[in-house]
Design a protein around this motif. Structure first.
Motif, short mmCIF file in Angstrom:
data_model
loop_
_atom_site.label_atom_id
_atom_site.label_comp_id
_atom_site.label_asym_id
_atom_site.label_seq_id
_atom_site.Cartn_x
_atom_site.Cartn_y
_atom_site.Cartn_z
N ARG A 137 0.76 -1.15 0.00
CA ARG A 137 -0.06 -0.03 0.07
C ARG A 137 0.91 1.16 0.04
O ARG A 137 0.59 2.21 -0.67
N TRP A 138 2.16 1.20 0.54
CA TRP A 138 2.86 2.32 0.66
C TRP A 138 3.55 2.56 -0.70
O TRP A 138 3.96 3.69 -0.99
N VAL A 139 3.93 1.67 -1.11
CA VAL A 139 4.51 1.62 -2.63
C VAL A 139 3.47 2.26 -3.54
O VAL A 139 3.85 3.17 -4.45
N VAL A 140 2.11 1.81 -3.32
CA VAL A 140 1.11 2.41 -4.26
C VAL A 140 1.11 3.95 -4.02
O VAL A 140 0.96 4.69 -4.81
N ARG A 141 1.30 4.03 -2.69
CA ARG A 141 1.04 5.60 -2.30
C ARG A 141 2.11 6.55 -3.01
O ARG A 141 1.91 7.40 -3.37
N THR A 142 3.49 5.98 -2.98
CA THR A 142 4.47 6.70 -3.48
C THR A 142 4.08 6.94 -4.96
O THR A 142 4.41 7.97 -5.65
N VAL A 143 3.95 5.76 -5.68
CA VAL A 143 3.55 6.07 -7.33
C VAL A 143 2.41 6.93 -7.14
O VAL A 143 2.39 7.84 -8.41
N GLU A 144 1.40 6.98 -6.35
CA GLU A 144 0.46 7.96 -6.53
C GLU A 144 0.83 9.45 -6.34
O GLU A 144 0.47 10.31 -6.93
N PRO A 150 -5.55 23.61 -8.01
CA PRO A 150 -5.78 23.64 -6.38
C PRO A 150 -6.27 22.30 -5.83
O PRO A 150 -5.85 21.96 -4.96
N PRO A 151 -7.11 21.55 -6.61
CA PRO A 151 -7.59 20.17 -6.32
C PRO A 151 -6.49 19.33 -6.18
O PRO A 151 -6.39 18.39 -5.03
N ALA A 152 -5.43 19.46 -6.98
CA ALA A 152 -4.29 18.60 -7.14
C ALA A 152 -3.55 18.80 -6.20
O ALA A 152 -2.74 18.11 -5.45
N LEU A 153 -3.33 20.31 -5.67
CA LEU A 153 -2.41 20.32 -4.65
C LEU A 153 -2.90 20.10 -3.33
O LEU A 153 -2.39 19.67 -2.36
N THR A 154 -4.29 20.24 -2.98
CA THR A 154 -4.94 19.81 -1.94
C THR A 154 -4.81 17.96 -1.68
O THR A 154 -4.41 17.67 -0.70
N ARG A 155 -5.12 17.39 -3.00
CA ARG A 155 -4.75 16.04 -2.85
C ARG A 155 -3.19 15.51 -2.53
O ARG A 155 -2.98 14.73 -1.57
N LEU A 156 -2.51 16.42 -3.09
CA LEU A 156 -1.15 16.07 -2.78
C LEU A 156 -0.65 16.29 -1.34
O LEU A 156 0.31 15.71 -0.67
N SER A 157 -1.36 17.40 -0.86
CA SER A 157 -0.92 17.84 0.64
C SER A 157 -1.68 16.48 1.54
O SER A 157 -0.58 16.31 2.39
N GLU A 158 -2.62 16.13 1.19
CA GLU A 158 -3.22 14.93 1.92
C GLU A 158 -2.36 13.94 1.94
O GLU A 158 -2.18 13.14 2.66
N LEU A 159 -1.86 13.48 0.74
CA LEU A 159 -1.08 12.09 0.51
C LEU A 159 0.16 12.32 1.23
O LEU A 159 1.02 11.38 1.56
N THR A 160 0.92 13.53 1.31
CA THR A 160 2.22 13.95 2.07
C THR A 160 2.13 14.26 3.50
O THR A 160 2.98 14.91 3.84
N SER A 161 1.04 14.28 3.81
CA SER A 161 0.78 14.73 5.43
C SER A 161 1.43 14.24 6.43
O SER A 161 1.84 14.72 7.45
N ASP A 162 1.93 12.90 6.20
CA ASP A 162 2.52 12.17 7.21
C ASP A 162 4.13 12.18 6.80
O ASP A 162 4.92 11.59 7.67
N ASN A 163 4.58 13.08 5.90
CA ASN A 163 6.05 13.22 5.71
C ASN A 163 6.34 14.46 5.68
O ASN A 163 5.93 15.52 5.14
N PHE A 206 10.28 5.28 -2.76
CA PHE A 206 9.85 4.16 -3.55
C PHE A 206 10.83 2.90 -3.59
O PHE A 206 10.43 1.79 -3.12
N VAL A 207 12.10 3.13 -3.35
CA VAL A 207 13.06 2.10 -3.60
C VAL A 207 13.12 1.49 -2.05
O VAL A 207 12.92 0.09 -1.92
N THR A 235 11.70 -2.34 -1.45
CA THR A 235 12.51 -3.39 -0.83
C THR A 235 11.81 -3.99 0.47
O THR A 235 11.82 -5.34 0.62
N ASN A 236 11.16 -3.22 1.17
CA ASN A 236 10.44 -3.64 2.38
C ASN A 236 9.11 -4.53 1.82
O ASN A 236 9.10 -5.74 2.49
N ALA A 237 8.47 -4.23 0.79
CA ALA A 237 7.26 -5.10 0.43
C ALA A 237 7.86 -6.35 -0.11
O ALA A 237 7.34 -7.55 0.22
#
Length: 510
Positions: free
Chosen positions: A43-50, A92-105, A172-173, A177-179
């Motif tokens: 799921r984290w790999v997919v998150r990185t690709v997204e 703006p929606p793209a930036l908002t979505r990007l903000s949500e996806l990277t909120s834990d980083n 991603f790398v 590796t973890n996956a």
């Protein structure tokens, strides 16, 4: 196989099964954990690709907006303005979505905090240029495009997007590796688990086959033992039946032999009574001859009690009292001998099972003691009773004794209440005979069932045989008998009998 060896084998099998269960549990839990972990890593790999796709999409929309702005300034064609508005609305929606996806980083969040205001600033500059061109201020708009005032901001946005993409490439790398590691571990654990399952299955098959062989051997040994046991039981039963018959014959003979001297004692006691009259008449006559007392008239009957005085009178009273004790003991002895004879005869009687309407039987018994109940100011209540197959005479004796005892041992001054009720359970009929009489001390609960033993105040006639006889009958009928009682609170006798009793060897051996 000895019992100790069988016990050790059973313990070993239990321990082996417990160990197998523990291993399977650990393997199952580990497999579930690793599968979940592999799924999470994927799921984290997919998150990185997204995230990378979202960064690229945001850059693409900025480029579209910039190209549309330049095309509109150069051509003033409305379709370029439409393309710009469409691209600008996607940012703006793209930036908002990007903000949500990277909120834990934290790293991505820091970069994105710089990128968002720059992107909004650049969109506003594009919109201002388009507005100048649309209002025919083409020179001013063209001047802004030629000078490329916002190029520095646009380059900074691209640099920030590159930083974010580099961070996502690093993640991603790492996540790939973890996956891969989690999937490898899950597959290994599954393989190991399958191997353990196969090993345990083989061991289980071996143990089952060994247990089956041991069971077959034990069954064969048990069959041989049963054959020997049946022969032994038949032999012991025959011996027991013979001993029981011998005891009954002995009791019968002893009772008859005891009754013969008892009859003689009774006869001589009667003669002593007659001699007593003659002796004390002569004593009275001698006493009168030595005094001035007038002689007894000739018309006085021989049965008249002689007139005695002083020591002669006391001697006559002592003699009469002694004869009374002798006669009382003879009567008690006679009743005990009769009771023994009755028990002996009952022990030789073979029971005959018949269908019995229990309520009708007990109502007949109650009718015979109605006068006793009236004298004792007692009522006898009969609740619904189950019908059974049993020996009718034995059942009559059982309930007659219990009802008679309940009437005999009621508390004086208290209206008697005797209740007879029944129920069924697991193929047995359970009868309760309850009263509100004197009650029985718990320490005497077993004593009252012993032959010739009684409990409590001995102010009622009896030989201590009734309850012992009742319990013997109940046992011969394949049942049990118990009592629940406390002093001054009444008693409840419980009889448990088979609903469908049949004639068996138990009847013969009893």
């Amino acid at each position: 196989m000895t019992p100790d060896a069988m016990r050790r084998r059973a313990i070993g099998q239990i321990l082996l099964l417990a160990a197998g269960l523990a291993v399977l549990t650990v393997i199952s839990a580990g497999s579930v954990y690793l599968v979940n972990r592999a799924r999470e890593d994927a799921r984290w790999v997919v998150r990185t690709v997204e995230n990378e796709n979202q960064i690229s999409f945001t850059q693409l929309q900025l480029r579209r907006a910039e190209s549309a702005q330049r095309g509109f300034v150069l051509t003033l064609q409305p379709n370029f303005q439409t393309d710009f508005e469409e691209a600008a609305s996607q940012i703006p929606p793209a930036l908002t979505r990007l903000s949500e996806l990277t909120s834990d980083n934290p790293t991505q969040k820091r970069v994105l905090d710089q990128m968002i205001p720059l992107s909004h600033q650049r969109i506003e500059e594009f919109r201002k240029t388009i507005e100048l061109a649309r209002t025919q201020r083409l020179n001013d708009a063209a001047q802004i495009v030629r000078e490329d005032v916002g190029r520095a901001a646009m380059n900074h946005i691209y640099d920030l997007a590159g930083e974010m993409r580099a961070e996502e490439d690093r993640l991603f790398v790492l996540r790939t590796t973890n996956a891969d590691r989690s999937q490898t571990l899950a597959a290994s654990m599954t393989g190991i688990g399958s191997g353990f399952v196969a090993v345990l299955a083989g061991i289980s098959i071996f143990l089952v086959r060994r247990s089956s062989r041991a069971r077959d051997e034990a069954e064969a040994l048990l069959r041989d033992n049963n054959i020997n046991l049946e022969a032994t039981v038949d032999e012991r039963t025959a011996d027991l039946r013979e001993a029981n018959d011998e005891i009954q014959r002995f009791a019968y003979i002893v009772s008859h032999d005891l009754r013969s001297p008892l009859v003689n004692i009774m006869g001589f006691t009667s003669e002593l009574e007659e001699l007593r009259g003659d002796i004390f008449k002569r004593i009275a006559a001698l006493a009168r001859a030595g005094t001035s007392t007038p002689p007894v008239p000739d018309n006085a009957t021989d049965s008249a009690e002689p007139v005695l005085e002083g020591t002669d009178k006391q001697l006559s009273e002592d003699f009469t009292e002694a004869l009374g004790f002798i006669k009382s003991s003879i009567g008690k002895m006679d009743r005990l001998i009769s009771a023994i004879l009755n028990l002996t005869r009952e022990g030789r009687r073979e029971f005959q099972p018949v269908r019995i309407d229990t309520r009708e039987l007990i109502e007949g018994i109650v009718a015979t003691v109605a006068h006793q109940a009236a004298e004792a100011d007692a009522q006898i209540r009969i609740e619904p009773l189950p019908n059974i197959v049993s020996d009718r005479l034995a059942l009559e004796q059982i309930f007659s004794n219990l009802i008679d005892n309940a009437l005999k041992y009621l508390k004086s001054g208290v209206p008697g209440d005797i209740l007879i009720r029944g129920r069924t359970k697991l193929g047995f009929a359970i009868f309760d005979v309850s009263d509100n009489g004197r009650g029985i001390d718990p320490k005497d609960h077993q004593r009252i069932f012993d032959l010739f033993r009684r409990a409590g105040t001995q102010d009622k006639p009896g030989q201590g045989i009734g309850l012992a006889h009742v319990r013997a009958l109940v046992r011969r009928l394949g049942g049990t008998m118990s009592v629940a009682s406390e002093l001054h609170t009444g008693s409840t006798f419980t009889i448990t009998l088979p609903i469908n009793w049949t004639f068996s060897n138990r009847n013969k051996a009893s």
